[in-house]
Design a protein around this motif. Structure first.
Motif, PDB file in Angstrom:
ATOM      1  N   ASP A  41       0.828  -1.232  -0.004  1.00 57.93           N
ATOM      2  CA  ASP A  41      -0.093   0.093   0.029  1.00 57.93           C
ATOM      3  C   ASP A  41       0.904   1.211   0.033  1.00 57.93           C
ATOM      4  O   ASP A  41       0.319   2.558   0.364  1.00 57.93           O
ATOM      5  CB  ASP A  41      -0.864  -0.025   1.413  1.00 57.93           C
ATOM      6  CG  ASP A  41      -2.170  -0.962   0.933  1.00 57.93           C
ATOM      7  OD1 ASP A  41      -2.525  -1.220  -0.119  1.00 57.93           O
ATOM      8  OD2 ASP A  41      -2.831  -1.316   2.242  1.00 57.93           O
ATOM      9  N   VAL A  42       2.241   1.279  -0.241  1.00 59.15           N
ATOM     10  CA  VAL A  42       3.149   2.273  -0.206  1.00 59.15           C
ATOM     11  C   VAL A  42       2.422   3.414  -1.139  1.00 59.15           C
ATOM     12  O   VAL A  42       2.690   4.741  -0.637  1.00 59.15           O
ATOM     13  CB  VAL A  42       4.451   2.126  -0.700  1.00 59.15           C
ATOM     14  CG1 VAL A  42       4.712   1.493  -1.948  1.00 59.15           C
ATOM     15  CG2 VAL A  42       5.423   3.149  -0.099  1.00 59.15           C
ATOM     16  N   SER A  43       1.995   3.138  -2.189  1.00 59.59           N
ATOM     17  CA  SER A  43       1.368   4.329  -3.231  1.00 59.59           C
ATOM     18  C   SER A  43       0.079   5.139  -2.564  1.00 59.59           C
ATOM     19  O   SER A  43      -0.093   5.992  -2.680  1.00 59.59           O
ATOM     20  CB  SER A  43       1.461   3.791  -4.671  1.00 59.59           C
ATOM     21  OG  SER A  43       0.447   2.912  -4.603  1.00 59.59           O
ATOM     22  N   ARG A  44      -0.704   4.147  -1.985  1.00 60.90           N
ATOM     23  CA  ARG A  44      -1.939   4.615  -1.609  1.00 60.90           C
ATOM     24  C   ARG A  44      -1.629   5.601  -0.339  1.00 60.90           C
ATOM     25  O   ARG A  44      -2.351   6.736  -0.184  1.00 60.90           O
ATOM     26  CB  ARG A  44      -2.619   3.565  -1.083  1.00 60.90           C
ATOM     27  CG  ARG A  44      -3.224   2.530  -1.855  1.00 60.90           C
ATOM     28  CD  ARG A  44      -4.063   1.476  -0.909  1.00 60.90           C
ATOM     29  NE  ARG A  44      -4.440   0.372  -1.907  1.00 60.90           N
ATOM     30  CZ  ARG A  44      -5.370   0.359  -2.943  1.00 60.90           C
ATOM     31  NH1 ARG A  44      -6.035   1.442  -3.041  1.00 60.90           N
ATOM     32  NH2 ARG A  44      -5.824  -0.639  -3.465  1.00 60.90           N
ATOM     33  N   ASN A  45      -0.398   5.456   0.581  1.00 57.68           N
ATOM     34  CA  ASN A  45       0.045   6.107   1.402  1.00 57.68           C
ATOM     35  C   ASN A  45       0.906   7.347   1.160  1.00 57.68           C
ATOM     36  O   ASN A  45       1.285   8.239   2.015  1.00 57.68           O
ATOM     37  CB  ASN A  45       0.482   5.576   2.801  1.00 57.68           C
ATOM     38  CG  ASN A  45      -0.469   4.413   3.322  1.00 57.68           C
ATOM     39  OD1 ASN A  45      -1.774   4.603   3.164  1.00 57.68           O
ATOM     40  ND2 ASN A  45      -0.073   3.055   3.426  1.00 57.68           N
ATOM     41  N   ALA A  46       1.426   7.386  -0.022  1.00 56.70           N
ATOM     42  CA  ALA A  46       2.281   8.032  -0.358  1.00 56.70           C
ATOM     43  C   ALA A  46       1.762   9.799  -0.325  1.00 56.70           C
ATOM     44  O   ALA A  46       0.585   9.914  -0.675  1.00 56.70           O
ATOM     45  CB  ALA A  46       2.868   8.267  -1.702  1.00 56.70           C
ATOM     46  N   LEU A  47       2.705  10.649  -0.189  1.00 55.94           N
ATOM     47  CA  LEU A  47       2.289  11.998  -0.044  1.00 55.94           C
ATOM     48  C   LEU A  47       2.107  12.747  -1.180  1.00 55.94           C
ATOM     49  O   LEU A  47       3.242  12.491  -2.060  1.00 55.94           O
ATOM     50  CB  LEU A  47       3.296  12.821   1.011  1.00 55.94           C
ATOM     51  CG  LEU A  47       3.333  12.398   2.446  1.00 55.94           C
ATOM     52  CD1 LEU A  47       4.422  13.068   3.066  1.00 55.94           C
ATOM     53  CD2 LEU A  47       2.081  12.324   3.052  1.00 55.94           C
ATOM     54  N   THR A  48       1.132  13.542  -1.568  1.00 57.05           N
ATOM     55  CA  THR A  48       1.084  14.331  -2.853  1.00 57.05           C
ATOM     56  C   THR A  48       1.633  15.817  -2.272  1.00 57.05           C
ATOM     57  O   THR A  48       2.129  15.779  -1.163  1.00 57.05           O
ATOM     58  CB  THR A  48      -0.158  14.650  -3.291  1.00 57.05           C
ATOM     59  OG1 THR A  48      -1.196  14.948  -2.114  1.00 57.05           O
ATOM     60  CG2 THR A  48      -0.872  13.250  -3.659  1.00 57.05           C
TER      61      THR A  48
END
Length: 267
Positions: free
Chosen positions: A192-199
């Motif tokens: 899930d690293v991309s789901r939680n990645a910061l924009t």
């Protein structure tokens, strides 16, 4: 994997509530390690611990690694309840999905706080316990992005690169005291690293990238990582062909790397 290397070792894993951390916990517990599991989400930590071999022998330490006082308290608990620490696996972290021009300074600082400053602070505080029995092992989970630098991950790449070089210095300084230092450079792993990645504004992306969805499983990654660690490898690149090639080219031909990165779709 040589199970005897980790049997009865006390191994602390941060970011253990899912993804790579959970997969590492599964492999190491099956090999007979005694685990200390840390992350912010206690409910998920409990789920992970309950799924492990010899579940009740593993210690749960819910922890925000950016809280220096909480880190000190966690180490005091380890010393009191277990009395030793053989390995520390710095796995907690957060990724990024934003262009440099769209990223606020506050978001940049948060990425460095979690992915660099918190990691080195926790490690430094843990060193006396690791070194108490003639050395231990520190593992840093960096990223292939920290070797090559890619679009949408400017500060994440920089923080992971900084972590890698700090690890190199640590390895050199404490080699004579028996400390082993390993750095793992994952490519894309299906977590899930991309789901939680910061924009750019610091909010979570909230969805999975295509590259992430089609990537190596966390279980396969953990299998490769533990195998390399038990063989005392200290520079460990794990990923698909493109990621491994990028890591090699970064060392042999930076100019070619820059061209490859420009022409690679990473989002």
């Amino acid at each position: 994997m040589n199970n005897t290397v980790v049997y009865n070792k006390v191994i602390w894993i941060t970011g253990a509530s899912g993804g790579i951390g959970e997969a590492l916990a599964n492999k190491l517990a099956a090999a007979g390690a005694i685990l200390i599991l840390s992350a912010r989400r206690e409910t998920e930590l409990t789920r992970v611990r309950d799924s492990l071999v010899n579940a009740q022998q593993h210690l749960l330490l819910p922890l925000d690694i950016t809280d220096t006082a909480a880190v000190a308290a966690a180490l005091a608990t380890i010393k009191q309840q277990i009395g030793r620490l053989d390995w520390l696996i710095n796995n907690a972290g957060i990724s990024q999905r934003s262009l440099i021009m769209d990223t606020t300074l506050e978001t940049e600082r948060k990425l460095f706080e979690v992915d660099y400053f918190a990691q080195i602070n926790l490690t430094r505080q843990a060193l006396p316990l690791l070194l108490a029995d003639d050395g231990g092992k520190v593992v840093f989970v960096s990223s292939v992005a920290g070797l090559v630098g890619t679009q949408y991950r400017g500060s994440y790449s920089a923080a992971k690169a900084a972590l890698h070089l700090w690890a190199n210095s640590l390895r050199a300084e404490l080699f004579d005291q028996g400390l082993q230092v390993a750095t793992i450079f994952p490519g894309f792993v299906n977590t899930d690293v991309s789901r939680n990645a910061l924009t750019g504004d610091g909010s979570a992306l909230g969805k999975m990238d295509n590259a992430q969805a089609n990537a190596m499983s966390a279980d396969k990654f953990a299998e490769k990582a533990v195998k390399a660690l038990t063989k005392d490898k200290n520079y460990i690149v794990i990923g698909g062909i493109k990621e491994r090639l990028g890591a090699i080219v970064s060392r042999l031909s930076p100019n070619l790397l820059y061209k490859m990165v420009r022409n690679t779709k990473v989002r």
